[in-house]
Design a protein around this motif. Structure first.
Motif, PDB file in Angstrom:
ATOM      1  N   TYR A  63      52.563  17.231   0.152  1.00  0.00           N
ATOM      2  CA  TYR A  63      52.326  18.118  -0.990  1.00  0.00           C
ATOM      3  C   TYR A  63      51.569  19.369  -0.533  1.00  0.00           C
ATOM      4  O   TYR A  63      51.909  20.489  -0.928  1.00  0.00           O
ATOM      5  N   GLU A 103      43.632  11.664   7.434  1.00  0.00           N
ATOM      6  CA  GLU A 103      42.878  11.766   6.181  1.00  0.00           C
ATOM      7  C   GLU A 103      41.709  12.742   6.301  1.00  0.00           C
ATOM      8  O   GLU A 103      41.364  13.418   5.344  1.00  0.00           O
ATOM      9  N   MET A 143      42.757   5.327   1.442  1.00  0.00           N
ATOM     10  CA  MET A 143      44.085   5.674   0.969  1.00  0.00           C
ATOM     11  C   MET A 143      45.092   5.044   1.934  1.00  0.00           C
ATOM     12  O   MET A 143      44.932   5.147   3.144  1.00  0.00           O
ATOM     13  N   ASP A 193      50.668   6.886   0.716  1.00  0.00           N
ATOM     14  CA  ASP A 193      50.017   7.839  -0.193  1.00  0.00           C
ATOM     15  C   ASP A 193      49.436   9.023   0.571  1.00  0.00           C
ATOM     16  O   ASP A 193      49.485  10.163   0.109  1.00  0.00           O
ATOM     17  N   GLN A 235      52.264  11.320   1.580  1.00  0.00           N
ATOM     18  CA  GLN A 235      52.737  12.039   0.401  1.00  0.00           C
ATOM     19  C   GLN A 235      51.771  13.161   0.010  1.00  0.00           C
ATOM     20  O   GLN A 235      52.192  14.273  -0.302  1.00  0.00           O
ATOM     21  N   SER A 236      50.470  12.891   0.053  1.00  0.00           N
ATOM     22  CA  SER A 236      49.498  13.913  -0.325  1.00  0.00           C
ATOM     23  C   SER A 236      49.502  15.077   0.670  1.00  0.00           C
ATOM     24  O   SER A 236      49.385  16.234   0.281  1.00  0.00           O
ATOM     25  N   ARG A 237      49.691  14.783   1.959  1.00  0.00           N
ATOM     26  CA  ARG A 237      49.715  15.842   2.965  1.00  0.00           C
ATOM     27  C   ARG A 237      51.028  16.626   2.900  1.00  0.00           C
ATOM     28  O   ARG A 237      51.054  17.823   3.167  1.00  0.00           O
TER      29      ARG A 237
END
Length: 196
Positions: free
Chosen positions: A12, A48, A1, A5, A8-10
């Motif tokens: 969220y 990650e 990843m 991205d 952004q996912s973390r």
């Protein structure tokens, strides 16, 4: 990843309350401290793979792990299981492994408070390891033992704690000795996370 991205996912996860809020754990600021290249690549890999468990998740994991013991055949089935499980919980003593002697800041004390404050064990059921060893050395009846912990990585910490000797009026004894002498009828080791 890729890094955007990943950030952004973390973020969220922070917004929905799984991870700490941005003011407690600001991922973008942390990454800005690093130069592009190997350092930032390593930081992204760490980000990650990082797993965050908040207090509520830890409480649920410990409670669930303890409840899973009730499914063992020794507790019977149906109404018998409920009666036997309640008896077990009322008679069980709770302790925790310490990483080193006199580890006053060890996570075990946090789990002792959690057992008392959130899981319903009474104060007289909860002991630091050395105190419990001294109590068991003079016990006339075998006890049920529940050992709570945060993480079992290699198992070495638990093995050391199980074999660590404590001064008693009789001799230097360990949990292992007391188990061999029949002072402990059963022991369950319940870490929140196990990598073994």
């Amino acid at each position: 990843m890729d890094t955007p991205d990943l950030v952004q996912s973390r973020q969220y996860l922070s917004r929905i309350g799984i991870w700490p809020r941005a003011r407690q754990l600001n991922i973008e600021q942390w990454l800005e401290n690093l130069d592009d290249g190997p350092d930032k690549d390593l930081a992204s890999a760490l980000l990650e793979s990082y797993v965050h468990l908040n207090e509520e998740q830890i409480l649920q994991a410990v409670a669930s792990s303890i409840r899973s013991i009730s499914a063992l055949p020794r507790f019977g089935s149906g109404s018998q299981r409920r009666t036997e499980w309640e008896r077990y919980l009322s008679q069980t003593l709770v302790s925790f492994p310490l990483g080193i002697d006199g580890d006053a800041a060890g996570s075990g004390y946090i789990f002792a408070r959690l057992a008392r404050d959130k899981l319903g064990f009474s104060e007289p059921q909860i002991f630091p390891p050395e105190q419990l060893i001294r109590k068991l050395a003079t016990a006339t009846e075998p006890i049920e033992l529940l050992m709570l912990d945060d993480i079992a990585a290699s198992g070495t910490q638990f093995v050391r704690a199980w074999n660590r000797k404590a001064d008693t009026h009789q001799a230097n004894l360990s949990f292992s000795d007391l188990y061999d002498f029949g002072k402990i009828s059963s022991v369950y080791y319940v870490p929140v996370i196990s990598t073994i």
